[in-house]
Write a protein that holds these residues in place. Structure first.
Motif: not given
Length: 458
Positions: A257, A261, A291, A368-369, A372, A376, A423, A427
Motif C-alpha cells: 500500500v 500510494s 475518507t 479515488m475517494s 477507496d 476499505n 492509483t 486499484s
C-alpha cells in the motif's frame, strides 16, 4: 438496533453492534476534532510558510500515516490474536499476548530509530526539496523530530490496536479527542508567532503521541500489560514467533500500500517540484472528510469480524459485510460528488487566493475517494477473518501497476492529477483481476455455513 442475530448468537451479535456503535460515536468526535485541526493547519500555516515550506510541512504530515508500517504488521497481528483470545475467554492469555506484543513493538521501535537516524544523515535533504542551506537546516531539524515521534508511535500504535482487539476502540478515540483539543489552541498560538516547522510538529503530532501513552497506563492498571515475569519468558519466544509470522503478512500488505500510494508526495516533489505537493495535499485533504468518515464506520468492525470468525458466527460475518459494502459505497458516491460540486466555494473559503487547485486534480481525488471506500470496507473484512494471502497478491499487482503508471504518466503529461489517476487504475485492475478472478471461492468460504456432512454452502 435491528435483531441481526438469531438463536444463541443473537446476544453476541447485538453486543458487537453496540460496541461498534460506541466506538463509531467516539470516533465521530475524535475525527471531527481532527478535521478541524487539519483545516486549521492549512489555512493558518500556508499564508506565512509559503508554498515551499508549506510543501515540506505537508510532506511530513503525509508520511506520518505511511510510516506507521514500521511496526512490521505486529500491531495488526496483535489485534487479531487478542480478539481470538478474548473470544476464548482466556484472561491470562490476553495479558500474555498484549505484554509480549507491546514489548516486541518497543524493541522494533528502538531498532528502527537507529536505522532511520543513520539514513537521515546519509541523504541530502536539499536534493529532495531543493532548498537553500538555511531552509535545509530547518527541514533537517524537523525530520529528526519527526523520526523520534515516529519511533515512539510504533509501540503506542500497537496499544491502540489492542484496544480494537478488546472491542474497546472508543478508549483510543477519547484519548485522541483530548489531544486534538489541546493541539488546536497551541497551533493557533504557534501560527500567530510564525512558528517553525519543528514546532508545528510538536503541537500536532507530538501532542497525539503524548496522549496515546495514557492508554499504556490504563492497560497496566487493568492488569493487561506489565513487565515480563519469569514464567512469561517461557512463552514469550513462542508468542513472538506467532506474532511476527502473522505480522509479516500484514507488513507485506503495508509495504504494498505504501509503494502504491504512500509516496505520492515524494514522487510529485521529485518530478514536478515541491510546490505541486501543496496542491496535491490540499486536494486530498478536501476529500479527507469522506475518507475519515468511511474509516469511522469500517475500522471498528475489524475486531468484530475477528471475534465472529473465532466463534464461527458466519451469519454475523455475512450480514455485516453486506451492510458495510452497501452503506459505505452509497455514502462515498453521494459525499464525493457533493464535495466536488462545491469544491470551488470550499477552496475559496479555505485557502483563498494563496493556492490554485486544478479541476482535473479534484476530479481524480473524488473518484479515488469512492474507490477507496469500497476497498476499505472489503479490506477490513479480509483482515478480520485473517484472509491475508489473497490481499498480498492483490497488493503486489496494484503496486506494480501503480508505480509504473505514476512515473510514466507524470513524466509524460507533467500534471499532478495523473499521480492520483494511476492509483485509481491500479486499484480497479487489482480488485477485478485478483479478488473476483483468482480468490472468489476462497473468500466466500469464510461466509459459508457448514452443513451436516461437513461440507459448506455459500
Amino acid at each position: 438496533m435491528l435483531p441481526f442475530g438469531v438463536g444463541r448468537s443473537e446476544g453476541r451479535d447485538r453486543d458487537r453492534y453496540r460496541r461498534a456503535a460506541l466506538t463509531i460515536a467516539c470516533n465521530v468526535c475524535s475525527s471531527g476534532l481532527a478535521f478541524i485541526v487539519l483545516i486549521a493547519s492549512v489555512s493558518w500555516t500556508l499564508p506565512y510558510l509559503g508554498q515551499q515550506r508549506f510543501g515540506v510541512w505537508m510532506t511530513f504530515s503525509s508520511l506520518a500515516a505511511t510510516l506507521a508500517m514500521l511496526d512490521f504488521g505486529i500491531g495488526n497481528a496483535l489485534l487479531n490474536l487478542v480478539a481470538g483470545a478474548r473470544a476464548n475467554e482466556d484472561p491470562r492469555r490476553i495479558r500474555e499476548l498484549i505484554t509480549h506484543g507491546v514489548w516486541l513493538l518497543g524493541t522494533v521501535g528502538a531498532i528502527c530509530g537507529v536505522f532511520l537516524y543513520v539514513a537521515l544523515h546519509i541523504f541530502d535533504l536539499r536534493r529532495i526539496f531543493g532548498h537553500s542551506a538555511d531552509a535545509a537546516n530547518e527541514t533537517l531539524t524537523a525530520a529528526t523530530l519527526f523520526l523520534v515521534l515516529t519511533c515512539l508511535n510504533i509501540p503506542l500504535g500497537g496499544v491502540k490496536r489492542v484496544c480494537h482487539g478488546l472491542q474497546r476502540g472508543w478508549e483510543q478515540h477519547i484519548v485522541s479527542s483530548v489531544g486534538y483539543l489541546i493541539s488546536l489552541p497551541l497551533l493557533y498560538w504557534s501560527c500567530m508567532r510564525h512558528a517553525s516547522i519543528p514546532w508545528l510538529l510538536c503541537v500536532t503530532y507530538g501532542i497525539q503521541i503524548c496522549m496515546s501513552s495514557c492508554l499504556v497506563f490504563r492497560l497496566n492498571r487493568q492488569g493487561l500489560l506489565g513487565a515480563i515475569s519469569g514464567a512469561g519468558r517461557a512463552t514469550m519466544w513462542c508468542d513472538s514467533k506467532k506474532i511476527l509470522s502473522m505480522g509479516s503478512m500484514f507488513f507485506g500488505l503495508q509495504v504494498g500500500v505504501m509503494c502504491a500510494s504512500g509516496f505520492d508526495a515524494l514522487i510529485v516533489a521529485k518530478l514536478l517540484g515541491v510546490a505541486e505537493v501543496a496542491k496535491l495535499a490540499v486536494a486530498q485533504r478536501l476529500f479527507q472528510f469522506l475518507t475519515v468518515g468511511i474509516s469511522m464506520l469500517t475500522v471498528p468492525l475489524w475486531g468484530l469480524y475477528a471475534d465472529a470468525k473465532a466463534r464461527g458466527d458466519t451469519n454475523f460475518l455475512s450480514m455485516t459485510l453486506k451492510l458495510s459494502m452497501l452503506g459505505t459505497g452509497a455514502i462515498a458516491i453521494v459525499t464525493s460528488g457533493s464535495i466536488f460540486a462545491a469544491s470551488s466555494w470550499l477552496l475559496s473559503k479555505w485557502v483563498g487566493n494563496h493556492l490554485s487547485i486544478p479541476v482535473a486534480l479534484l476530479c481524480a481525488v473524488a473518484v479515488m475517494s469512492v474507490v477507496d471506500a469500497f476497498g476499505n470496507a472489503f479490506g477490513i473484512f479480509l483482515n478480520g477473518v485473517g484472509e491475508l494471502k489473497s490481499q498480498l497478491v492483490a497488493v503486489c499487482v496494484s503496486c506494480a501497476v501503480s508505480l509504473s503508471l505514476k512515473f510514466w504518466l507524470v513524466s509524460t503529461f507533467h500534471e499532478v492529477a495523473w499521480v492520483v489517476w494511476a492509483t485509481v487504475i491500479a486499484s480497479v485492475v487489482s480488485d477485478y483481476c485478483v479478488y473476483l478472478s483468482l480468490f472468489r471461492r476462497r473468500i466466500f468460504a469464510h461466509l459459508s455455513v457448514p452443513d451436516d456432512k461437513g461440507a459448506s454452502s455459500a
